[in-house]
Write an enzyme that holds these catalytic residues in place. Structure first.
Site, PDB file in Angstrom:
ATOM      1  CG  LEU A 137      -6.868 -11.596   8.265  1.00  0.00           C
ATOM      2  CD1 LEU A 137      -7.859 -12.340   7.181  1.00  0.00           C
ATOM      3  CD2 LEU A 137      -5.508 -12.042   7.899  1.00  0.00           C
ATOM      4  CG  LEU A 139      -2.789  -1.419   9.293  1.00  0.00           C
ATOM      5  CD1 LEU A 139      -1.966  -1.784  10.602  1.00  0.00           C
ATOM      6  CD2 LEU A 139      -1.804  -1.015   8.179  1.00  0.00           C
ATOM      7  N   GLY A 140      -5.766  -1.206  11.222  1.00  0.00           N
ATOM      8  CA  GLY A 140      -6.601  -0.055  11.630  1.00  0.00           C
ATOM      9  C   GLY A 140      -7.506  -0.302  12.137  1.00  0.00           C
ATOM     10  CG  ASN A 141     -11.019  -3.690  12.527  1.00  0.00           C
ATOM     11  OD1 ASN A 141     -11.295  -3.717  13.906  1.00  0.00           O
ATOM     12  ND2 ASN A 141     -11.918  -4.562  11.834  1.00  0.00           N
ATOM     13  CG  ASN A 190     -17.655  -2.952   4.748  1.00  0.00           C
ATOM     14  OD1 ASN A 190     -17.731  -3.460   5.791  1.00  0.00           O
ATOM     15  ND2 ASN A 190     -17.552  -1.525   4.530  1.00  0.00           N
ATOM     16  CD  GLU A 238     -12.877  -0.888   2.269  1.00  0.00           C
ATOM     17  OE1 GLU A 238     -13.348  -1.505   3.195  1.00  0.00           O
ATOM     18  OE2 GLU A 238     -11.723  -1.125   1.907  1.00  0.00           O
ATOM     19  CG  HIS A 256     -15.415   1.130   7.135  1.00  0.00           C
ATOM     20  ND1 HIS A 256     -15.690  -0.254   7.279  1.00  0.00           N
ATOM     21  CD2 HIS A 256     -14.530   0.897   6.048  1.00  0.00           C
ATOM     22  CE1 HIS A 256     -15.209  -1.016   6.408  1.00  0.00           C
ATOM     23  NE2 HIS A 256     -14.589  -0.299   5.335  1.00  0.00           N
ATOM     24  CG  ASN A 281     -12.944 -10.355  13.349  1.00  0.00           C
ATOM     25  OD1 ASN A 281     -11.719  -9.926  13.513  1.00  0.00           O
ATOM     26  ND2 ASN A 281     -13.352 -11.405  12.799  1.00  0.00           N
ATOM     27  CB  CYS A 311     -20.342  -3.547  10.485  1.00  0.00           C
ATOM     28  SG  CYS A 311     -19.363  -2.401  11.067  1.00  0.00           S
TER      29      CYS A 311
HETATM   30  O1  SUG Z   1     -13.106  -4.904   7.257  1.00  0.00           O
HETATM   31  N1  SUG Z   1     -13.242  -6.763   9.879  1.00  0.00           N
HETATM   32  C1  SUG Z   1     -13.776  -5.762   9.131  1.00  0.00           C
HETATM   33  C2  SUG Z   1     -14.976  -5.127   9.791  1.00  0.00           C
HETATM   34  C3  SUG Z   1     -15.836  -4.413   8.976  1.00  0.00           C
HETATM   35  C4  SUG Z   1     -16.718  -3.416   9.513  1.00  0.00           C
HETATM   36  N2  SUG Z   1     -17.702  -2.804   8.598  1.00  0.00           N
HETATM   37  C5  SUG Z   1     -17.906  -1.452   8.803  1.00  0.00           C
HETATM   38  N3  SUG Z   1     -17.441  -0.796   9.477  1.00  0.00           N
HETATM   39  N4  SUG Z   1     -19.146  -0.972   7.954  1.00  0.00           N
HETATM   40  C6  SUG Z   1     -12.999  -4.921   8.215  1.00  0.00           C
HETATM   41  O2  SUG Z   1     -11.973  -4.487   8.766  1.00  0.00           O
HETATM   42  C7  SUG Z   1     -11.723  -8.587  10.371  1.00  0.00           C
HETATM   43  C8  SUG Z   1     -11.084  -9.844   9.867  1.00  0.00           C
HETATM   44  C9  SUG Z   1     -10.109 -10.578  10.658  1.00  0.00           C
HETATM   45  O3  SUG Z   1      -9.012  -9.815  10.963  1.00  0.00           O
HETATM   46  O4  SUG Z   1      -9.980 -11.979  10.476  1.00  0.00           O
HETATM   47  C10 SUG Z   1     -12.330  -7.731   9.290  1.00  0.00           C
HETATM   48  O5  SUG Z   1     -12.002  -8.187   8.369  1.00  0.00           O
END
Ligand code: SUG
Length: 429
Positions: A26, A28-30, A105, A167, A235, A354, A360
């Site tokens: 879900l 984008l960018g992760n 977050n 965030e 982040h 994820n 995190c």
């Molecule tokens: O917001 N992943 C989170 C990961 C957050 C990591 N937090 C820090 N860097 N502090 C996000 O991108 C993935 C969920 C999904 O794709 O089902 C997600 O929400």
């Protein structure tokens, strides 16, 4: 000596991984979340990995807290969007997301020594950029208000208005001679990120700093490097981490690194910058290994049980050991005489897939543990309790095709209910 000074310590509040943990792709960018979209998740294993991480930090002599997972699926959110399990799969997955596990977050925290009224201030993050995270804050706020209910020591704020994305602590660092001393608070915002959104907006950071009553002389607002966001650092805590007087950072974390370091050294005399050059560890290696999404800790020294001598400990994900450039650099760092004296690895692979590493998964709060609602503080006995509930009620696995399933939804509700019951927290139902 000021009585308060000796009782203020860093408490890490880890998010217990919820029973709906899944890989819906879900964010984008992760990059990790995108790469694992559609994979089978293992919620029970994920939660047990998180509890093991908390236990190892307690064994280092550190105070450990936790937050419980939010109610999922969030049927109220689906109702507000007038959708149900047969319509938009991304919205349904958004209602099922266990994303509150990443408590970095959850909120931004300014400890008491930094604020005008001498209380620890917390602002719950609105997380508006990603739809699946935008509905976390109501329930997160309820939990923060309970955990930090003591009005003499804490002020818990609602979210910054949704015109600006916030965030939370993932884009906030604090440099101080020691946790209990007044510090320099550094807010890192994004302006651009190439194909990816900049999730922390400057105006949100500025609003948080004003709400918390921070001294403008001890606050910095620093732009994140757009190249880092474009490379997958959604982040700031994916490319930098601070602890007390040490900043551990990738060379390409900030838009203007030299200026950032100069301002940090000016605002926090004695600050040390440990910079990892891009020619030694590329941004791609830093992001895939999550080298900087580490917990940089100061275990109490002189504690024979902690197994470590003086100096800071960097707790990195196991993935760092598997990356030749990263592991090689860490070895050289330890051979030198910098402030980080120990490197330990931790297995949080279910969360990592994820895009959520060790940092995190935790929210840092500098406070006197005696002022926190004890139901949110961990002990070995409570860790045993968490493990028992998780082992009994958390699903072993979830395929993305299971998302929306009515029987599974009922199991998730029962699992969370059992947890709240066991912790005497049914008020959060
Ligand atoms: O917001 N992943 C989170 C990961 C957050 C990591 N937090 C820090 N860097 N502090 C996000 O991108 C993935 C969920 C999904 O794709 O089902 C997600 O929400």
């Amino acid at each position: 000596m000021d009585h308060r000074a000796v009782t203020l310590v860093e408490i890490n509040f880890d998010g217990l991984v919820g029973p709906s943990h899944n890989y819906a792709g879900l964010s984008l960018g992760n990059l990790a979340a995108a790469r694992n979209a559609g994979a089978t998740s293992y919620p029970r294993e994920a939660a047990l990995q998180g509890i093991a991480k908390m236990r190892s930090n307690m064994a280092r002599g550190l105070v450990q807290g936790f937050f419980v997972p939010l109610p999922r699926p969030d049927t109220q959110w689906l109702e507000a969007l007038a959708t149900d399990s047969n319509t938009d799969p991304a919205l349904v997955a958004g209602a099922w997301s266990a994303s509150s596990m990443w408590t970095a977050n959850a909120a931004t925290v300014s400890p008491a020594p930094d604020t005008a009224d001498g209380r620890c201030h917390l602002t719950v993050a609105n997380l508006v950029t990603m739809p699946h995270r935008s509905h976390e804050w109501h329930d997160t706020l309820a939990q923060l208000q309970l955990a930090f209910a003591d009005p003499q020591h804490f002020a818990v704020h609602g979210p910054v208005p949704p015109c600006f994305g916030d965030e939370g602590a993932a884009n906030h660092m604090r440099l101080a001679p020691a946790h209990h001393a007044p510090g320099l608070e550094v807010f890192v915002y994004g302006l651009r990120g190439g194909p990816f959104p900049a999730r922390q907006h400057e105006q949100a950071s500025r609003a948080v700093a004003r709400r918390h009553g921070l001294d403008p002389e001890r606050v910095l607002f620093i732009e994140q490097n757009p190249e880092a966001i474009a490379a997958g650092a959604f982040h700031n805590d994916v490319v930098a981490v601070a602890n007390e007087n040490v900043l551990f950072t990738h060379e390409l974390a900030f838009a203007d690194p030299q200026r950032a370091y100069d301002l940090i050294r000016m605002g926090c005399p004695g600050a040390q910058v440990v910079e990892v050059p891009a020619k030694r560890v590329s941004l791609a290696d830093a992001i895939s290994s999550y080298l900087f999404n580490a917990q940089l800790l100061t275990p109490p020294s002189g504690d024979p049980g902690s197994g470590v001598g003086a100096g800071m400990t960097l707790v990195v994900p196991e993935e760092c050991r598997e990356n030749v450039a990263v592991w090689g650099w860490l070895g050289e760092m330890l051979a030198g005489n910098g402030p980080i004296r120990h490197v330990e690895t931790v297995d949080v692979r279910q969360s990592m897939a994820n895009g959520g590493g060790p940092a995190c998964l935790r929210l840092r709060v500098v406070a006197d543990p005696a002022t926190v609602d004890p139901r949110f503080l961990l002990s070995d006995a409570r860790a045993d309790l968490l493990e028992r509930v998780v082992s009994r009620h958390w699903p072993e696995q979830i395929d993305t095709s299971d998302i929306g399933d009515t029987a599974l939804a009922a199991q998730l509700v029962t699992a969370r209910g059992a947890l709240l019951e066991a912790l005497d927290l049914t008020v959060l139902t």
